[in-house]
Design a protein around this motif. Structure first.
Motif, PDB file in Angstrom:
ATOM      1  N   MET A 140      24.597  50.130-113.236  1.00 22.49           N
ATOM      2  CA  MET A 140      26.174  50.636-112.789  1.00 22.49           C
ATOM      3  C   MET A 140      26.584  49.255-111.967  1.00 22.49           C
ATOM      4  SD  MET A 140      25.103  54.365-111.514  1.00 22.49           S
ATOM      5  CE  MET A 140      26.871  54.454-110.827  1.00 22.49           C
ATOM      6  N   GLU A 141      27.897  49.321-112.126  1.00 24.21           N
ATOM      7  CA  GLU A 141      28.806  48.433-111.446  1.00 24.21           C
ATOM      8  C   GLU A 141      29.110  48.717-110.183  1.00 24.21           C
ATOM      9  OE1 GLU A 141      30.828  47.890-115.929  1.00 24.21           O
ATOM     10  OE2 GLU A 141      32.041  47.522-114.014  1.00 24.21           O
ATOM     11  N   HIS A 142      29.101  47.680-109.386  1.00 22.08           N
ATOM     12  CA  HIS A 142      29.542  47.943-107.873  1.00 22.08           C
ATOM     13  C   HIS A 142      30.318  46.839-107.341  1.00 22.08           C
ATOM     14  CE1 HIS A 142      27.018  51.179-107.771  1.00 22.08           C
ATOM     15  NE2 HIS A 142      25.843  50.584-107.934  1.00 22.08           N
ATOM     16  N   GLY A 154      27.760  53.604-104.508  1.00 19.26           N
ATOM     17  CA  GLY A 154      27.032  53.744-105.877  1.00 19.26           C
ATOM     18  C   GLY A 154      26.021  55.089-105.872  1.00 19.26           C
ATOM     19  N   THR A 213      32.488  54.665-108.483  1.00 20.86           N
ATOM     20  CA  THR A 213      31.836  54.113-109.832  1.00 20.86           C
ATOM     21  C   THR A 213      31.314  55.639-110.451  1.00 20.86           C
ATOM     22  OG1 THR A 213      30.754  52.578-108.206  1.00 20.86           O
ATOM     23  CG2 THR A 213      29.581  53.151-110.275  1.00 20.86           C
ATOM     24  N   GLY A 270      31.599  52.583-114.554  1.00 18.42           N
ATOM     25  CA  GLY A 270      31.919  51.435-113.982  1.00 18.42           C
ATOM     26  C   GLY A 270      32.856  51.819-112.865  1.00 18.42           C
ATOM     27  N   THR A 271      33.508  51.019-112.210  1.00 21.62           N
ATOM     28  CA  THR A 271      34.119  51.082-110.848  1.00 21.62           C
ATOM     29  C   THR A 271      35.303  51.126-110.919  1.00 21.62           C
ATOM     30  OG1 THR A 271      32.217  50.295-109.388  1.00 21.62           O
ATOM     31  CG2 THR A 271      34.497  50.286-108.534  1.00 21.62           C
TER      32      THR A 271
END
Length: 361
Positions: A1-3, A39, A209, A227-228
């Motif tokens: 996952m994107e942070h 997240g 996110t 994603g964020t």
């Protein structure tokens, strides 16, 4: 996952299966984590954000911030949360000094419903040390007994737990939660989802996110990829309400609501809002307009008493369940009576930390 370069969440998730009620090998499903870092995906609640966000803000706001919150205290609407709740039928208080809050999120504007209802039910336990909190989310579709009400012709009625709020408002929900958990409630906090959206807009939006692709109905043609994303109040509430787009329905919705809560806490605790008097004022006024509390609860006194609690001191839990199934034409969540009884006994005795340590799986 994107942070976006931020720290990953400190999160412990335990998946012991998600069997249907018809599956003979029913197994429990629950989760726990520390709240406050970006997240997080598995906590199941919302609405505690009001008090926690005030704590996050005022930790760096100085004496002037505390005095300002005191001035806003009288603007918070009070409700008769315990009116008509028979004292003789309430659980006894066991642990002196500990506090138990019922936190309810209600939604009048859900486009999928014309009725005011509660989609978020939490039992928030603050130990006598007042330096941390444990939040237990109770799925709204939990199948249980609703105490006698006019809708039940004066007799207890088997129904989804959130039917109590629809049938008898906050007092009947208090009775139902106390019967279900055996825990005596000290205070009640009710958060309005529409007001929650105003809180987000007062912050200038929040970074959330997304764990799965989400297609907006209110913004035709807009598809949010995992994603964020920076969400305003309208987009955040649509995401928090959505359930039919996701395979596990209400469980996804509870995860997403918590993601938004965590995002609000991060934004509220940032230095940017403390340095901007206009944004700070808008945020605090939106917060007081979104919350209702029982007549004995002082927002200022509560925030002051819990001032040691930071976001990382909050542990999120889910009331143990055996999975989902059908009762007539209703899809419901069946509680795991034995596991739930053990957890709520720990709440009564102010030993939740020990319970969590003893139940890592």
């Amino acid at each position: 996952m994107e942070h976006d370069g931020r720290r990953t969440a400190e999160e412990t998730t335990v998946e012991l299966g998600f069997a249907s009620a018809e599956d003979p090998a029913r197994r429990r499903r629950w989760s726990r984590r520390r709240l406050g870092r970006p997240g997080g995906r598995r906590a199941r609640t919302t609405a505690l954000v009001v008090l926690l966000a005030l704590l996050a803000l005022l930790g760096g706001a100085g004496a002037g911030g505390w005095l300002y919150v005191r001035s806003l205290d009288k603007q918070v609407q009070k409700i008769d949360a315990f009116h008509g709740v028979p004292e003789t039928r309430r659980p006894a208080r066991v642990a002196d000094g500990a506090l138990n809050f019922l936190v309810v999120g209600k939604d009048k504007a859900d486009p999928e419903s014309t009725a005011s209802r509660t989609d978020t039910i939490m039992l928030v336990h603050v130990p006598s040390s007042r330096d941390r909190a444990q939040v237990i989310s109770i799925p709204r579709d939990t199948w249980t007994t609703i105490p006698d009400s006019s809708e039940g012709d004066g007799q207890p009625t088997e129904a989804k737990i959130n039917a109590a709020y629809a049938w008898g408002g906050t007092p009947l929900l208090v009775r139902t939660i106390e019967d279900f958990t055996g825990v005596r409630l000290d205070h009640v906090v009710v958060i309005d989802f529409a007001g929650f959206g105003k809180i987000i807009d007062a912050l200038g939006g929040v970074d959330v996110t997304l764990d799965k692709t989400f297609t907006s109905k209110m913004q035709p043609g807009r598809v949010y990829q995992p994603g964020t994303h920076r969400l305003d109040g309208i987009a955040a509430l649509e995401y928090a309400r959505a359930r039919k787009q996701f395979a596990d329905g209400d469980f996804s919705r509870m995860r997403h609501q918590q993601d938004i809560v965590a995002a609000v806490l991060r934004e509220a605790g940032s230095k940017d809002i403390l340095a901007d008097p206009g944004r700070l004022d808008n945020f605090l006024r939106a917060t007081t307009g979104a919350v209702q509390v029982d007549r004995e609860l002082s927002v200022f006194d509560t925030v002051w008493a819990l001032r040691q609690i930071q976001a990382d001191d909050v542990t999120m839990l889910t009331s143990p369940s055996r999975g989902t199934g059908m009762v007539g034409d209703q899809s419901v969540v069946f509680p795991d009576e034995d596991a739930a009884a053990s957890l709520y006994e720990a709440v009564k005795n102010d030993t939740v930390d020990s319970w969590v340590a003893e139940h890592p799986n």
